[in-house]
Design a protein around this motif. Structure first.
Motif, PDB file in Angstrom:
ATOM      1  N   ALA A 158       0.833  -1.207   0.000  1.00 21.43           N
ATOM      2  CA  ALA A 158       0.000   0.000   0.000  1.00 21.43           C
ATOM      3  C   ALA A 158       0.868   1.258   0.000  1.00 21.43           C
ATOM      4  O   ALA A 158       0.613   2.211  -0.747  1.00 21.43           O
ATOM      5  N   LEU A 159       1.905   1.259   0.826  1.00 20.44           N
ATOM      6  CA  LEU A 159       2.805   2.417   0.888  1.00 20.44           C
ATOM      7  C   LEU A 159       3.584   2.588  -0.420  1.00 20.44           C
ATOM      8  O   LEU A 159       3.743   3.708  -0.926  1.00 20.44           O
TER       9      LEU A 159
ATOM     10  N   CYS B 149       2.704   1.567  -3.406  1.00 18.72           N
ATOM     11  CA  CYS B 149       1.788   1.986  -4.465  1.00 18.72           C
ATOM     12  C   CYS B 149       1.344   3.436  -4.296  1.00 18.72           C
ATOM     13  O   CYS B 149       1.132   4.152  -5.284  1.00 18.72           O
ATOM     14  N   PHE B 150       1.213   3.885  -3.057  1.00 17.40           N
ATOM     15  CA  PHE B 150       0.907   5.294  -2.799  1.00 17.40           C
ATOM     16  C   PHE B 150       2.011   6.182  -3.367  1.00 17.40           C
ATOM     17  O   PHE B 150       1.750   7.147  -4.088  1.00 17.40           O
TER      18      PHE B 150
ATOM     19  N   SER C 264       6.196   0.484  -8.058  1.00 19.23           N
ATOM     20  CA  SER C 264       5.137  -0.470  -7.709  1.00 19.23           C
ATOM     21  C   SER C 264       5.401  -1.887  -8.207  1.00 19.23           C
ATOM     22  O   SER C 264       5.199  -2.859  -7.462  1.00 19.23           O
TER      23      SER C 264
ATOM     24  N   SER D 178      -4.320  -1.851 -10.329  1.00 16.74           N
ATOM     25  CA  SER D 178      -4.259  -0.789  -9.321  1.00 16.74           C
ATOM     26  C   SER D 178      -3.818   0.547  -9.926  1.00 16.74           C
ATOM     27  O   SER D 178      -4.354   1.605  -9.574  1.00 16.74           O
TER      28      SER D 178
ATOM     29  N   THR E 100      -4.448  -2.012  -3.034  1.00 14.88           N
ATOM     30  CA  THR E 100      -3.405  -1.131  -3.566  1.00 14.88           C
ATOM     31  C   THR E 100      -4.001  -0.037  -4.452  1.00 14.88           C
ATOM     32  O   THR E 100      -3.432   1.053  -4.560  1.00 14.88           O
TER      33      THR E 100
ATOM     34  N   CYS F 206      -6.729   1.603  -3.824  1.00 16.06           N
ATOM     35  CA  CYS F 206      -7.111   2.682  -2.897  1.00 16.06           C
ATOM     36  C   CYS F 206      -5.909   3.549  -2.552  1.00 16.06           C
ATOM     37  O   CYS F 206      -5.997   4.784  -2.503  1.00 16.06           O
ATOM     38  N   ALA F 207      -4.769   2.890  -2.315  1.00 13.96           N
ATOM     39  CA  ALA F 207      -3.542   3.626  -2.014  1.00 13.96           C
ATOM     40  C   ALA F 207      -3.115   4.466  -3.211  1.00 13.96           C
ATOM     41  O   ALA F 207      -2.670   5.620  -3.060  1.00 13.96           O
TER      42      ALA F 207
ATOM     43  N   LEU G   2      -5.211   7.682  -3.631  1.00 13.49           N
ATOM     44  CA  LEU G   2      -4.758   8.735  -2.713  1.00 13.49           C
ATOM     45  C   LEU G   2      -3.446   9.351  -3.188  1.00 13.49           C
ATOM     46  O   LEU G   2      -3.277  10.578  -3.173  1.00 13.49           O
ATOM     47  N   GLY G   3      -2.510   8.509  -3.618  1.00 10.57           N
ATOM     48  CA  GLY G   3      -1.221   9.002  -4.086  1.00 10.57           C
ATOM     49  C   GLY G   3      -1.345   9.837  -5.348  1.00 10.57           C
ATOM     50  O   GLY G   3      -0.707  10.890  -5.473  1.00 10.57           O
TER      51      GLY G   3
END
Length: 266
Positions: free
Chosen positions: A24-25, A27-28, A44, A65, A222, A224-225, A228-229
């Motif tokens: 998640a981090l 991919c953000f 990623s 993602s 991922t 969702c992350a 946001l990113g």
């Protein structure tokens, strides 16, 4: 907690909470960088593979993602007037078809040959951009004509094919091509490139899905992350403009080249 446990069991593969958080981090960060200057796949895709996901599934899940992030980024650029739909209506079909053919061809061409060619090109793009002080700093777009539409179609098809076949650096190539062909600055080149990149992502995603090469539940987390990113990165790019995008663009171009050299050597 039951919902979280449901998401951890992906295609009969169990992932730890640590891996979920790590992806998640990663991919953000990838989506934030990609929305500014391209090259997010450099972050990623290796993250997926590092977590033990098979390469083809990693490619498919990454497409799933990253498409979500590209939708958000593309919409933000469009909302702020950085997307030229009069131009893109000619280019989008070529990007879509090129990407689809790229995915179908991925197992039929010597990947090392493609890697070598792309390595040379991405090094050229990065070094040329580094030493060209005026490149992409001013918007010199003069409108569309038959010549630049045809050149754009070739660019969209070739990079769509490359994105479906391999991928790393496609955002950098698109931005560079948009600047050289149409005279855009980095911010407008990024906006239009993001829409083309989204098109090739969707095309490749369809093929990967049809061949069951996506961990959908992991991809939802991922994605969702990445949303946001991408939202954060696009807002920063729109606020700071070409002065921010150019150095990040150069760093990502050279970063892709270094990663590819490392892969070839090993």
């Amino acid at each position: 907690m039951l919902i979280l446990n449901y998401f951890i069991y992906l295609n009969h593969t169990k992932f730890s909470i640590t891996i979920i958080i790590f992806l998640a981090l990663a991919c953000f960060a990838a989506a934030a960088v990609d929305s500014i200057a391209g090259g997010g796949g450099l972050i990623s895709l290796p993250a997926y593979i590092l977590c033990g996901i098979p390469s083809h599934v990693a490619l498919g899940t990454n497409k799933f993602s990253s498409t979500s992030g590209a939708v958000i980024s593309g919409f933000q650029y469009f909302k702020n007037g950085k997307v030229n739909l009069k131009l893109l209506k000619y280019l989008i079909p070529f990007s879509f078809v090129g990407s689809m053919l790229g995915v179908y061809t991925v197992l039929k061409i010597d990947e090392n040959l493609i890697r070598a060619i792309v390595l040379i090109l991405i090094l050229f793009v990065g070094v040329y951009s580094l030493f060209s002080k005026k490149l992409g700093m001013e918007d010199n777009f003069k409108g569309i004509n038959r010549k630049n539409i045809l050149l754009g179609m070739v660019l969209a098809f070739c990079l769509g094919f490359y994105d479906g076949f391999f991928g790393p650096g496609v955002g950098s190539f698109l931005i560079f091509g948009m600047i050289k062909i149409y005279g855009y600055n980095y911010i407008n080149a990024s906006g239009n490139s993001k829409v083309l990149n989204l098109t090739s992502n969707v095309s490749a995603l369809i093929i990967f899905a049809l061949h069951s090469q996506i961990y959908f539940y992991l991809g939802l987390i991922t994605a969702c992350a990445m949303i946001l990113g991408a939202n954060l990165g696009t807002k920063i790019a729109l606020k700071k403009g070409s002065k921010l995008i150019k150095p990040i663009f150069i760093c990502m171009s050279l970063g892709v080249a270094i990663k590819m050299i490392y892969s070839l050597v090993l």
